[in-house]
Design an enzyme around this catalytic site. Structure first.
Site, PDB file in Angstrom:
ATOM      1  N   SER A   1       1.032  -1.231   0.035  1.00  0.00           N
ATOM      2  CA  SER A   1      -0.119  -0.057  -0.137  1.00  0.00           C
ATOM      3  C   SER A   1       0.814   1.212   0.079  1.00  0.00           C
ATOM      4  O   SER A   1       1.925   1.443   0.867  1.00  0.00           O
ATOM      5  CB  SER A   1      -0.897  -0.006   1.394  1.00  0.00           C
TER       6      SER A   1
ATOM      7  N   ASP B   1      -8.361   4.088   2.278  1.00  0.00           N
ATOM      8  CA  ASP B   1      -9.457   3.104   2.186  1.00  0.00           C
ATOM      9  C   ASP B   1      -8.514   1.707   2.177  1.00  0.00           C
ATOM     10  O   ASP B   1      -8.822   0.711   2.761  1.00  0.00           O
ATOM     11  CB  ASP B   1     -10.343   3.295   1.329  1.00  0.00           C
ATOM     12  N   GLU B   2      -7.491   1.577   1.612  1.00  0.00           N
ATOM     13  CA  GLU B   2      -6.775   0.341   1.547  1.00  0.00           C
ATOM     14  C   GLU B   2      -6.086  -0.033   3.081  1.00  0.00           C
ATOM     15  O   GLU B   2      -6.235  -0.909   3.259  1.00  0.00           O
ATOM     16  CB  GLU B   2      -5.383   0.549   0.549  1.00  0.00           C
ATOM     17  N   LEU B   3      -5.671   1.340   3.687  1.00  0.00           N
ATOM     18  CA  LEU B   3      -5.368   0.932   4.891  1.00  0.00           C
ATOM     19  C   LEU B   3      -6.249   0.324   5.916  1.00  0.00           C
ATOM     20  O   LEU B   3      -6.036  -0.615   6.804  1.00  0.00           O
ATOM     21  CB  LEU B   3      -4.767   2.220   5.637  1.00  0.00           C
TER      22      LEU B   3
ATOM     23  N   ILE C   1      -6.724  -3.154   4.897  1.00  0.00           N
ATOM     24  CA  ILE C   1      -5.969  -4.000   5.399  1.00  0.00           C
ATOM     25  C   ILE C   1      -5.957  -4.429   6.906  1.00  0.00           C
ATOM     26  O   ILE C   1      -5.588  -5.561   7.275  1.00  0.00           O
ATOM     27  CB  ILE C   1      -4.466  -3.399   5.264  1.00  0.00           C
TER      28      ILE C   1
END
Length: 1033
Positions: free
Chosen positions: A23, A90-92, A95
């Protein structure tokens, strides 16, 4: 890093699509850090999700979310502008959600930002975050802020702390490999003992060392070398840039190529596998070095059987890059030495427990047997001799089989070798040269578990270099030499040998072992010059008449063995009086030989071993014979043997076994010449009366005369004796010759009814057995025997007192000394086990001295009906819970002493010894331990032992522990039990080293009374000396 990390079950069972998901904010790192990371990951075999074809939008794409979920590890690269992208945030969140739900791993890289700025959203990082949140709801802001705070607390690599980005990336790649490596392949789940093997290999490989190492794995065929190597390869592959498992090397030896061509072919095959390039061709032998000298590689070379293979594929460590590891598996340890590989792991046989578990894994698909199969499984394990290959093959064949089928397999295993097992084991045999194969077969048929020096002598007249031959068999793991010098071949390898012999064409056979065939040969005199050995099992042979010329056509016969594997009642074997034995026999082993004497033409010049156990012989031969090669004579249980032949020429004889020769009266004077005789066994020769005077054989170390009931006089047989057994003889005192034996360690005069006085002993003595003798007194000089460790006085019914004993004593047995009253005080021995079973006349003060001894260590048994008051934790029955003083520091405890009151019960009928068991519950675990054994006893006894017998960890002493004591065979009851915790002050209080005046005066008065036959009345408070334990109340 440990190879043996234990992952959760969910992770170990999950198949991930990618190793890593990254990321990141593209403009910050895509063309710099990220591109270099991708390159390093590719070198290390780390797969990484690629997002380059995914269009960025306001919301996270489904394919991106799937990439996160399908990756084992997520790396969050936190750069200055990371928070400027709602996509990244949003990825975080996604995750961290996967981390919680799926136990994925998150790693962090702080690339130009301070971790505290990430956590608190301050500095340039905070400015970017605030700008992103300006257009979002408070709910989204809080969600992202929480995620940043969480990820900012995950320790990771801080770019500011590195002066070299490349080194940082290598470190990251290594860390990822370690984490991936912590999830082992499931291919080797359930392999019994694997973890222990891998720990040993991990130590030898020294994975933190930056240099190149070659490590060997050796062991016999079928022991599991390849399985260990494959498990290593599976678990370590991700730590190396390139890896290769090269199997079937034994078979990769093309016919028709010269050495150079062979090495080229091997290198082409090797490089094709390492570089994943099929059909690769090379033109010279330096290509491996050129291609791999800068690569960190893991190479497994499996089943190497020729030094040229190693020279071709791993000739020098300089061929491989720093950190490389080369692992070589082979049956031939000599190859490893020749190639300079010093770090070698020899795979040993599994323990009995592990072997049974291996069998169960294949037969029952679990670690234990199904109910009712326990004994059958143990028998199969024993027949496979713990060889993993045999356990796997046989176990698989027994799956879902009934007990009757198990018994059929067990019967078959005794004689027939499974085809799959034979296929593997036969490879090692076939790699031998013809002479080496012949040696292998002779060991399998005649010499398994035989003394190595004896075997060497058997082949002294053979063209084979026997020492070199044995060395080759040892190096190829086909035999091993035991600590006692015996040659040992595995049972399955021995079966392979007999299988090979069975399959030889009868006219070409060198060794005959088929009973019907041997019957024909001996009856019809149909032997051939090719025959060098006969091993004849006469079990099941109804009647056989041996031809006078039976051995005429077998002039090369060296080894003749006639025996019965089991008794069947058939003993009709007819031998002509004038039958000629082969002249060059080296081994003559004929059990139950039916004639009264050997043929007059018998010629023993070449014999190394003569064995006529249970024979009908009355004599062997007349006059002196050439016997210079003879090393061993065994005439055990030849009950009719009346005389020994002239042995004056047997100058190399080492072992003479005359056990149970019931008619033998005299040892001939010719034995005076046996100057190399080491062992002389004459047990149970009840008519033996005469032994030559002044034999004084320098090499004689062990003499066994137990049961020679007419022997009164023992001459000087050797001044170098180490063991002398005279039990059940007519000796009245220690033989005067013993004074000269300065090396004597063991003397047994037990059950010699005429023996009444011990007058002298050499100071070298370690074991002394005077049990069941008529001895009345032990002399004071016993205390000066400072090497004495074991003293057995059991059944000495006239013995009244025990003098001071040496501190070296570790075992004192005085059971059934019915007149024993006193012992010397203080009783100073070195942690000795002392037993006074059925010594009911022991005075109270003597019992007190004995019990004091128990607080030091060891085991103590003596009459008694109550737990002494010194044991301050007491209970009725066999169950006791102990709770240490919580106010006393744990470190002050040094253990505790347990006292049991044991009582015979109605089941105590006929037994010589029973066992005391202790079951304890500590920290929720039930643990059982054998504590000790007790001989047959009458009335109640005290059984006292130290906590060291229970193998208790010192940390347990400070916790509550529950004990239950029992008899293994339920042949006695536990009436009471007690415990005394030991501290320094307690040990001092009960210290038997502390002199006290009353003890000294008491002991002196006893000894004086005994010395002068005076009446002596003990100065004690007890009114009745038959009460045991009341004196503590």
């Amino acid at each position: 890093m440990s190879l043996m990390a234990s992952p959760s079950s969910s992770l170990s069972s999950r198949n991930w699509s990618y190793n890593v998901f990254a990321s990141f904010n593209g403009p910050d790192v895509r063309k710099t850090l990220l591109s270099h990371m991708r390159e390093q990951f590719t070198r290390n075999g780390i797969t990484m999700f690629n997002d380059q074809k995914i269009e960025r939008s306001a919301t996270i794409a489904p394919s991106l979310a799937e990439g996160i979920r399908e990756s084992r590890i997520s790396i969050v690269i936190l750069s200055k502008q990371y928070a400027s992208s709602s996509w990244c945030l949003d990825e975080l969140v996604e995750i961290l959600k996967c981390t919680e739900l799926m136990e994925q791993i998150v790693m962090t890289i702080f690339y130009g930002v301070d971790p505290s700025d990430v956590r608190k959203q301050t500095g340039e990082f905070g400015i970017a975050f605030n700008e992103t949140c300006a257009r979002k709801s408070d709910e989204e802001r809080q969600k992202w802020s929480k995620a940043l705070n969480e990820v900012g607390n995950i320790a990771g690599e801080d770019f500011f702390r590195w002066d070299n980005e490349a080194n940082m990336i290598k470190k990251i790649a290594r860390d990822i490999s370690d984490k991936l490596n912590a999830t082992p392949s499931r291919d080797f789940d359930g392999m019994v003992g694997l973890e222990a093997h891998l720990r040993e290999m991990e130590s030898l490989l020294d994975l933190d060392y930056d240099g190149v190492k070659m490590v060997g794995i050796s062991g016999p065929a079928g022991i599991g070398k390849s399985a260990i190597a494959r498990a290593l390869h599976s678990r370590l592959s991700n730590r190396f840039q390139l890896t290769c498992f090269v199997d079937n090397l034994r078979e990769s030896y093309p016919i028709g190529l010269d050495e150079y061509g062979l090495k080229l072919r091997l290198q082409e095959h090797f490089l094709s596998k390492v570089l994943n390039q099929n059909g690769l061709r090379i033109s010279h032998l330096r290509v491996i070095e050129e291609r791999l000298c800068k690569q960190k590689v893991l190479i497994i070379l499996d089943d190497v059987n020729n030094i040229k293979q190693l020279e071709a594929l791993a000739n020098e460590t300089t061929w491989f890059g720093p950190g490389s590891r080369i692992v070589v598996t082979t049956e031939n340890k000599e190859l490893l030495k020749q190639h300079g590989i010093k770090s070698t792991y020899h795979v040993g046989f599994p323990s009995d427990e592990q072997a049974l578990k291996i069998l169960c894994r294949y037969a029952f698909r679990q670690n234990s047997t199904d109910p009712g199969f326990e004994e059958l499984a143990k028998k199969v394990t024993e027949l496979c001799n713990n060889l993993p290959l045999g356990l796997r093959v046989v176990g698989s064949s027994l799956r879902k089989k009934k007990k009757g089928e198990w018994n059929e397999v067990i019967h078959m295993l005794k004689t027939v070798l499974d085809r799959d097992i034979e296929e593997v084991l036969r490879v090692g045999y076939e790699s031998l040269k013809e002479d080496e194969q012949s040696l292998f077969l002779n060991i399998a048929v005649f010499f398994n578990n035989k003394d190595g020096d004896l075997v060497k002598a058997m082949f002294a007249d053979n063209k084979l270099d026997i020492k070199q031959g044995l060395k080759i068999l040892v190096n190829r793991s086909l035999i091993y030499i035991s600590d006692d010098g015996e040659i040992v071949m595995h049972k399955l390898l021995q079966q392979l040998g007999t299988t090979v012999v069975h399959r030889e064409e009868s006219r070409k056979s060198r060794i005959l072992i088929d009973a019907p065939e041997i019957c024909d040969v001996l009856e019809r005199a149909e032997g051939t010059r090719a025959v060098s050995g006969i091993s004849f099992d006469i079990t099941g042979i109804d009647e056989l008449s041996v031809s006078k010329k039976a051995f005429k056509r077998m002039p090369n016969l060296r080894f003749l063995r006639v025996y019965k594997s089991k008794e069947d009642g058939n003993d009709i074997l007819n031998i002509p009086e004038k039958m000629d034995f082969p002249l060059r026999l080296r081994l003559l082993h004929w059990e139950a030989y039916p004639s009264k004497s050997l043929p007059p033409t018998f010629y023993p010049e070449y014999l190394v071993e003569l064995n006529f156990e249970e024979s009908k012989l009355e004599k062997l031969w007349e006059g002196a014979q050439l016997l210079t090669n003879l090393k061993k004579i065994d005439l055990t249980a030849s009950m009719n043997l009346k005389e020994l032949p002239d042995l004056s020429n047997a100058i190399n004889l080492e072992i003479l076994n005359l056990i149970c020769c019931g008619s033998l009266v005299e040892i001939p004077s010719s034995c005076l010449h046996l100057h190399k005789l080491n062992v002389m066994m004459m047990n149970c020769c009840p008519r033996l009366e005469v032994i030559p005077a002044d034999m004084n054989l320098a090499s004689l170390e062990r003499v066994y005369m137990s049961g020679c009931s007419r022997l009164r006089f023992i001459p000087v047989m050797s001044t170098n004796l180490k063991q002398l057994y005279l039990s059940e003889t007519a000796v009245e005192d220690v033989p005067a010759s013993v004074r000269l034996c300065s090396s004597l360690e063991c003397l047994d005069i037990s059950r010699s009814g005429n023996f009444k006085a011990l007058t002298h002993l050499p100071t070298s003595i370690r074991e002394l057995n005077l049990s069941y003798c008529d001895i009345e007194r032990i002399p004071d000089f016993i205390k000066d025997l400072r090497r004495l460790q074991s003293l057995n006085l059991s059944g000495c019914r006239r013995l009244v007192s025990l003098p001071e004993l040496p501190y070296s004593l570790t075992f004192l047995l005085a059971d059934d000394c019915e007149s024993l009253e006193t012992v010397f005080c203080p009783l100073i021995t070195s942690n000795a086990d002392i037993k006074f079973t059925n010594c009911f006349k022991l005075w109270q003060q003597a019992r007190k001295v004995i019990i004091r001894h128990s607080f030091r260590n060891g085991l103590v048994i003596l009459p008694g009906s109550k737990v002494p008051a010194e044991f301050d934790h007491q209970a009725i029955g066999n169950f006791l819970t102990i709770r240490p003083d919580v106010n006393r520091p744990l470190t002050l405890y040094s253990g505790f002493v347990v006292c049991l009151v044991i009582s015979p019960n109605q089941q105590n009928t006929e037994y010589s010894s029973s066992e005391v068991l202790c079951h304890r519950i500590a920290q929720g675990d039930l643990r059982s331990a054998y504590v000790g054994n007790v001989s047959e006893f009458r009335r109640e006894h005290l059984f006292i032992f130290h906590s060291r017998s229970l193998y208790i960890d010192p940390s347990e002493v400070g916790r509550e522990i529950a004990f239950e004591f029992s008899s293994k065979f339920q042949d006695f009851d536990i009436m009471e039990c007690g415990v005394q915790f030991l501290t320094d002050e307690k040990i001092y209080q009960f210290d038997l080293y502390q002199p006290f005046e009353e003890n000294i005066q008491f002991t002196q008065s006893i000894m004086n009374a005994i010395e002068h036959d005076n009446e002596f009345e003990p100065n004690v408070d007890s009114e009745d000396d038959t009460e045991y334990g009341d004196y503590y109340v």
